[in-house]
Design a protein around this motif. Sequence first.
Motif, PDB file in Angstrom:
ATOM      1  N   ASP A 140     -27.460 -12.337  -1.027  1.00 19.17           N
ATOM      2  CA  ASP A 140     -26.115 -11.464  -1.488  1.00 19.17           C
ATOM      3  C   ASP A 140     -27.428 -10.232  -2.496  1.00 19.17           C
ATOM      4  O   ASP A 140     -27.159  -9.161  -2.954  1.00 19.17           O
ATOM      5  CB  ASP A 140     -26.038 -12.300  -3.170  1.00 19.17           C
ATOM      6  N   GLU A 184     -20.645  -3.440   3.711  1.00 18.34           N
ATOM      7  CA  GLU A 184     -20.032  -4.253   2.783  1.00 18.34           C
ATOM      8  C   GLU A 184     -19.394  -5.408   3.094  1.00 18.34           C
ATOM      9  O   GLU A 184     -18.662  -5.991   2.388  1.00 18.34           O
ATOM     10  CB  GLU A 184     -19.383  -2.536   2.217  1.00 18.34           C
ATOM     11  N   LYS A 185     -19.276  -5.484   5.023  1.00 22.19           N
ATOM     12  CA  LYS A 185     -18.089  -6.058   5.895  1.00 22.19           C
ATOM     13  C   LYS A 185     -18.992  -7.448   4.997  1.00 22.19           C
ATOM     14  O   LYS A 185     -19.034  -8.603   5.173  1.00 22.19           O
ATOM     15  CB  LYS A 185     -17.964  -5.967   6.838  1.00 22.19           C
ATOM     16  N   ARG A 212     -21.356  -8.322   2.632  1.00 30.48           N
ATOM     17  CA  ARG A 212     -21.393  -8.013   1.595  1.00 30.48           C
ATOM     18  C   ARG A 212     -20.480  -9.138   1.169  1.00 30.48           C
ATOM     19  O   ARG A 212     -20.433 -10.287   0.348  1.00 30.48           O
ATOM     20  CB  ARG A 212     -21.936  -6.888   1.092  1.00 30.48           C
ATOM     21  N   GLU A 213     -19.283  -9.008   1.385  1.00 22.50           N
ATOM     22  CA  GLU A 213     -17.843  -9.481   1.262  1.00 22.50           C
ATOM     23  C   GLU A 213     -17.800 -10.710   1.767  1.00 22.50           C
ATOM     24  O   GLU A 213     -17.532 -12.076   0.588  1.00 22.50           O
ATOM     25  CB  GLU A 213     -16.553  -9.275   1.891  1.00 22.50           C
ATOM     26  N   GLN A 214     -18.456 -11.322   3.197  1.00 19.24           N
ATOM     27  CA  GLN A 214     -18.739 -12.802   3.327  1.00 19.24           C
ATOM     28  C   GLN A 214     -19.542 -13.762   2.834  1.00 19.24           C
ATOM     29  O   GLN A 214     -19.781 -14.575   2.936  1.00 19.24           O
ATOM     30  CB  GLN A 214     -19.366 -12.356   4.654  1.00 19.24           C
ATOM     31  N   GLN A 240     -20.140 -13.767  -0.516  1.00 22.50           N
ATOM     32  CA  GLN A 240     -19.413 -14.197  -1.337  1.00 22.50           C
ATOM     33  C   GLN A 240     -18.851 -15.771  -1.448  1.00 22.50           C
ATOM     34  O   GLN A 240     -18.767 -16.268  -2.411  1.00 22.50           O
ATOM     35  CB  GLN A 240     -18.258 -13.223  -2.670  1.00 22.50           C
TER      36      GLN A 240
END
Length: 292
Positions: free
Chosen positions: A248, A282-283, A285-287, A289
Amino acid sequence: MIQSMTGFGRGESMAAGRRIAAEIKSVNHRYSEIQIKLPKRYGALEERLKQYLAASMSRGKVDVYIKAEYESDVTQEIRVDKGLALKYHDRIRDLAQSLGVPMDLGAAALIGLPGVLAVDEAEEEIEEVWGLLLPPVDRALAQALEMRKAEGGRLAEDFRRRLGYMEELRQSLLAYAAGVVESYRQRLTARITELMGKQPVDESRLAQEVAMFADKAGVDEELVRLDSHFTQFRELLEDGQPVGRKLDFLCQEMHREINTIGSKANDLAMTKVTVEMKSELEKLREQVQNIQ
């Protein structure tokens, strides 16, 4: 191999007249949160069990359910307060004598009076209970971790694919960046020639303006750091330790570099590439999480 934070497992064992079942369910959470529901008689083991599970599940919301069934009433004891029963008997006898009525009171009636008879849970040796609890918990934990690892493997493949695409975009930025300064020099020369007509161009002043532009619009350092972040990200995917927070952080650093490149870009093609790279990041970074 990275782990996701989503998993489920169940374990059960039969020993010492007890059937103990354990269920573990984990879902995504920013921090580590372990909640345990277990029989009241096992309450002393709650904190110990939390620490035991935290060693394997360092991130995520984890719900643990422990259920115990007994083949017999070995955990229950019947307690009779003989002293209280005798007091009841004496007081009732005195009352019967004072009223001149027969005393018709048997043992069954005495037992039904408040406080004479009680059923207590027998105390159990805590270390013995811990030894009986561990096998089903370990089975449930192993299943949950296996599911988390399998999901983590799928996420890792998705990460590598997205990183590969972002590396292609970075190569495009390198190619565009190499021609930006020369393109600016040509446009500036043409503009000066248009304004000054046949007067000679001051090459030293032109070189100075181009150098200032190159310094302001140069993105070489950002592209080098971005490449370093990509390399670190790939290395962490092979780390056996929890790396979610590190990944992250790297995503934040990548976003910082891409933003800087976008703000410096004096070229439409470069701007389009940075926008695409931001979208892909952004995609990613979402994963991230979802990673422990």
